[in-house]
Enzyme design. Structure first.
Site, PDB file in Angstrom:
ATOM      1  N   HIS A  65      44.391  16.938  66.634  1.00 57.79           N
ATOM      2  CA  HIS A  65      43.930  18.239  66.132  1.00 57.79           C
ATOM      3  C   HIS A  65      43.849  19.293  67.247  1.00 57.79           C
ATOM      4  CE1 HIS A  65      42.133  16.608  62.118  1.00 57.79           C
ATOM      5  NE2 HIS A  65      43.395  16.275  62.317  1.00 57.79           N
ATOM      6  N   GLU A  67      41.592  21.421  68.036  1.00 53.55           N
ATOM      7  CA  GLU A  67      40.308  21.480  68.741  1.00 53.55           C
ATOM      8  C   GLU A  67      40.237  20.415  69.835  1.00 53.55           C
ATOM      9  OE1 GLU A  67      40.914  21.318  65.486  1.00 53.55           O
ATOM     10  OE2 GLU A  67      39.316  22.188  64.284  1.00 53.55           O
ATOM     11  N   CYS A  94      36.519  16.700  64.434  1.00 55.79           N
ATOM     12  CA  CYS A  94      36.478  17.746  65.463  1.00 55.79           C
ATOM     13  C   CYS A  94      35.054  18.258  65.646  1.00 55.79           C
ATOM     14  CB  CYS A  94      37.426  18.887  65.102  1.00 55.79           C
ATOM     15  SG  CYS A  94      39.149  18.387  65.237  1.00 55.79           S
TER      16      CYS A  94
END
Ligand SMILES: O=c1ccn([C@H]2C[C@H](O)[C@@H](COP(=O)(O)O)O2)c(=O)[nH]1
Ligand SMILES: [Zn+2]
Length: 152
Positions: A65, A67, A94
């Site tokens: 991801h 993040e 996240c």
């Protein structure tokens, strides 16, 4: 947020490109950026498909991801007290990373999966951990980057 949108454009995900930028508390300097992608060096071997019966043939269990990549790419010793600008409200995984890393504020652009369990769990964890979440608001709808004007 413009920098997060620019980072998102590097994602190869055909349906949702997520960009994240971390800025520090003292002077809003960028200390990390990332976007969703396959783990380093594994770009071509894994599927970007989102639908189908077989989890191993879909992107979800492989993709890193935005993040997480922004936190992993940090240029400072840590990201304690920092703010994250992110183009999509973070998922539950996240959210855990954000909380554990000491980021104190998340400014997001889209919340298109607001009703999902992942987003609701993320919101609950942020609230309990007192990580502020705020939707990015602006009157400016676009930023044009003109490479010719930047040429000296
Ligand atoms: O917190 C998040 C949640 C999702 N992403 C990434 C993971 C995927 O590449 C896309 C979501 O794909 P859909 O086709 O919209 O389901 O977004 C992320 O980076 N961060
Ligand atoms: Zn996530």
């Amino acid at each position: 947020m413009a920098a997060a949108c620019l980072a998102a454009q590097r994602s190869k995900d055909p349906s949702t490109q997520v960009g994240a930028v971390i800025v520090n508390e003292t002077d809003n300097k960028i200390v990390g950026t990332g976007y969703n992608g396959m783990p380093a060096g594994l770009d071509d071997q894994f599927p970007w498909k989102r639908d189908g019966e077989e989890p191993l043939k879909k992107k979800y269990i492989y993709v890193t991801h935005g993040e997480l990549n922004a936190i992993m790419n940090k240029s400072s010793a840590d990201v304690k007290g920092c703010t994250m600008y992110v183009t999509l409200f973070p998922c539950n995984e996240c959210a855990k990373l954000i909380i554990q890393s000491g980021i104190r504020k998340v400014i997001y652009l889209s919340n298109k999966y607001e009703k999902s369990n992942e987003t609701q769990a993320a919101k609950r964890m942020f609230d309990e951990a007192e990580v502020k979440t705020e939707q990015f608001k602006t009157t400016c709808s676009e930023i044009l980057i003109n490479f010719h004007e930047c040429l000296q």
